[in-house]
Design an enzyme around this catalytic site. Structure first.
Site, PDB file in Angstrom:
ATOM      1  CG  ASP B 129      54.860  66.392  73.131  1.00  0.00           C
ATOM      2  OD1 ASP B 129      55.863  66.329  72.390  1.00  0.00           O
ATOM      3  OD2 ASP B 129      54.337  65.242  73.647  1.00  0.00           O
ATOM      4  CB  CYS B 130      51.728  72.209  74.390  1.00  0.00           C
ATOM      5  SG  CYS B 130      52.792  72.016  76.121  1.00  0.00           S
ATOM      6  CE1 TYR B 131      53.038  77.478  74.475  1.00  0.00           C
ATOM      7  CE2 TYR B 131      53.206  76.217  76.286  1.00  0.00           C
ATOM      8  CZ  TYR B 131      52.779  77.319  75.646  1.00  0.00           C
ATOM      9  OH  TYR B 131      51.620  78.065  76.051  1.00  0.00           O
TER      10      TYR B 131
END
Lengths: 128, 502
Positions: B129-131
């Protein structure tokens, strides 16, 4: 002086080297030989003063002869003067000078190629 | 008398420090005496330039848009370790290219970066989700990286065991090409110029020591891996910024049959603070002894053929078993001199100050071998013990019958004392039938140079013999050459499923 002698078996099985030694009396040093069923290539070393005589006699016997001037090539940009080649070479082509720089005596080289894979820096090669 | 590090640094700053190389120091001590040398010389510079496999670099590539958590990273198809956060990786010098074999490896990527060449960076990720990004491919140069820190776990061996080869086969090793029958000796290390040979007690070289690393200023982190100063084989862990390094002092190389490695130029400036330092830096090639070990024996504890000083090794030839054997160096003494000279110049002109260790390295440490919890299989564990054999004076027909009866293809040939003198195979017998002129007795047709093994030999080593000689069985002999078994390719199957463990 290094001579590269090539001959074909089609012209008969002449003992090229033996006959040349016998008839000229010149002592020929065989440095490298590659002979198969059809043809042969022999690298010999002869005294400079006798080279003409030896060449003439070998050509009479049906061989072709040329003076070998090439030696292994050194890429001075890649070479770091480690000397890994020194003890590998059967002809003592490589040595150090007083400043631990590698020096190459090309006149001794018989193009056997043993030093090429021994060089960690791929600085040595034979002519293409 | 002692001299403080502050005094030495003041002299360096003022441009009047007396800086000499470790090669010049012995003659100075001879001339001025130890007290005189201590008063005269402020800094002794050392240097070495050789293959240091345990080298590599940490990179921080910076974040892409959209960002990626790089799980696997390749630089010019050489994989770097990426299990350290999102856009960091460590590239090891000996890691091999996935497309170019051993002609290109991590060392070559490092050299290309330092030379300013463009490198292809590839990365893969599962996506988070963050990368969110899953793949990345771009071209980078050294200038584009946030950090490129060379960090070498084990550099600058105090001295290094030299290598020779008693076997009848040329070997390709990390010590270079080793010719058969002690055909040459290969050695490594800068001897008189070697940093740790000039401070074997690790009195002034330790954590925080400023060093010259591949042309840039670096630092000793601390004890190197596998360091064993108690046995004369200390090592250093070092770091240095790759920006500032020069291809003059960092070169990729390949040992044929072994793989890629990095030639590292490393020098340590030694502050002459007391008589102890004067004495340790007065060391000469003649005083530094190493072992010449036999790489023809494929075991960890290889037999020592003899010991030799660096003066003997550097002389170009050395005596082994009554014969002169030529020596070759793998490290460059000329480049080691260049390192020591470049470092001396840097200190002399005030560009680099000195420091005593923030923390000293334990000079009593010694290296231990690996603790192995699984016994490695030995030939005796899987060999056949009841082996059909034959005497050398028997008829060929008898040999044929013995082979048939024993349902085997290999028949070791023994002399009257039970010692192995040859081997005949079904092929040899067939040949004898087709060419009856070759003889009637076993000794007329047997192979006399038998490749053999011993019961204690590791199965891995015996299996390599089978492969190298393109044969399918090895007679097993005891110390007196008496036949005690046979190891055939079929026996290797016993290794599967753990059936060899008795």
């Amino acid at each position: 002086m290094k001579l590269l002698v090539t001959f074909s078996r089609k012209g008969g099985r002449e003992p090229v080297i033996a006959r040349t030694v016998k008839e000229t009396g010149v002592l020929i040093n065989v440095e490298r030989a590659n002979i198969d069923s059809m043809a042969g290539e022999v690298l010999v070393d002869v005294p400079d003063t006798d080279a003409d005589l030896v060449c003439r006699k070998m050509r009479e016997t049906g061989a072709s002869v040329r003076i070998l001037e090439e030696s292994v090539l050194r890429d001075v940009d890649e070479c770091i003067d480690c000397g890994a080649c020194i003890s590998i070479c059967p002809q003592d082509v490589f040595s150090f000078d007083g400043e631990w720089r590698l020096v190459l005596d090309g006149s001794r080289c018989v193009l056997c190629g043993k030093c090429i894979p021994a060089c960690p820096h791929h600085a040595l090669s034979l002519l293409s | 008398m002692e001299k403080s590090i502050d005094l030495i640094n003041t002299r360096i700053r003022d441009g009047n420090a007396r800086v000499v190389t470790a090669e010049e120091m012995p003659a100075i001590v001879d001339e001025l005496g130890e007290q005189g040398a201590l008063a005269e010389v402020d800094v002794v510079t050392t240097g070495t330039f050789g293959a240091m496999c345990s080298s590599g670099a940490f990179f921080n590539f910076g974040h892409s848009d959209p960002p990626i958590r790089m799980e696997r990273v390749w630089l010019n198809d050489v994989e770097a370790y990426a299990g350290i956060a999102a856009v960091d990786a460590y590239l090891g010098a000996t890691q091999q290219s996935e497309t170019r074999g051993d002609r290109y490896g991590g060392a070559h990527v490092l050299e290309d970066l330092v030379a300013g060449n463009t490198i292809e960076l590839r990365a893969l990720s599962k996506g988070t989700d963050c990368y969110p990004r899953t793949t990345l491919k771009t071209e980078i140069t050294l200038e584009d990286l946030n950090q490129a820190v060379m960090c070498n776990p084990r550099n600058s061996y105090q001295c290094y065991a030299a290598a020779t080869n008693s076997s009848d086969r040329a070997l390709s090793t990390y010590m270079g090409s080793l010719l058969p029958h002690h055909g040459n000796v290969s050695f490594s290390g800068a001897g008189v110029l070697s940093p740790l040979a000039n401070d074997p007690g690790l009195r002034v070289i330790g954590s925080g020591t400023p060093i010259f690393l591949c042309g840039a200023e670096g630092m000793v982190i601390g004890e190197g891996t596998q360091s064993s100063p108690a046995t004369g084989f200390g090592t250093l862990m070092v770091r240095g910024e790759m920006r500032g390094m020069s291809p003059e002092f960092l070169r990729a190389a390949t040992f044929t049959g072994y793989g890629a490695t990095l030639y590292v130029g490393l020098g340590v400036p030694i502050p002459v603070i007391d008589l102890g330092v004067v004495r340790s830096t007065a060391v000469r090639d003649e005083d530094i002894t190493t072992s010449i070990v036999d790489y023809g024996v494929p075991a960890r504890d290889r037999p020592v053929v003899r010991t030799a000083t660096y003066a003997e090794l550097r002389s170009g030839k050395i005596e082994i078993a009554g014969e002169d054997v030529r020596t070759s160096s793998l490290s460059s003494f000329r480049k080691a001199r260049e390192v020591a000279a470049a470092l001396a110049d840097r200190v002399r002109t005030g560009k680099m100050g000195l420091a005593l260790p923030i923390r000293r390295i334990d000079a009593t440490r010694r290296v231990h071998p690996l603790r192995e919890t699984q016994r490695t299989p030995r030939v005796r564990d899987i060999m056949q013990r009841a082996v059909p054999h034959i005497g050398k004076d028997e008829e060929i027909a008898t040999a044929a019958r013995t082979l048939l009866k024993g349902e085997t293809n290999h028949l070791p040939v023994l002399d009257a004392e039970g010692k192995l003198v040859g081997i005949v195979t079904t092929y040899d017998i067939s040949k004898a039938v087709v060419q009856p002129k070759s003889g009637k007795k076993v000794s007329d047709i047997m192979t006399r140079r038998v490749i053999r093994t011993m019961p204690d030999e590791a199965v891995d080593v015996a299996a390599r013999k089978l492969e190298q000689h393109n044969i399918s069985a090895l007679p097993v002999v005891d110390g007196d050459g008496r036949l005690i078994g046979l190891l055939s390719a079929i026996d290797l199957g016993k290794l599967f499923g753990g059936r060899w463990r008795r």
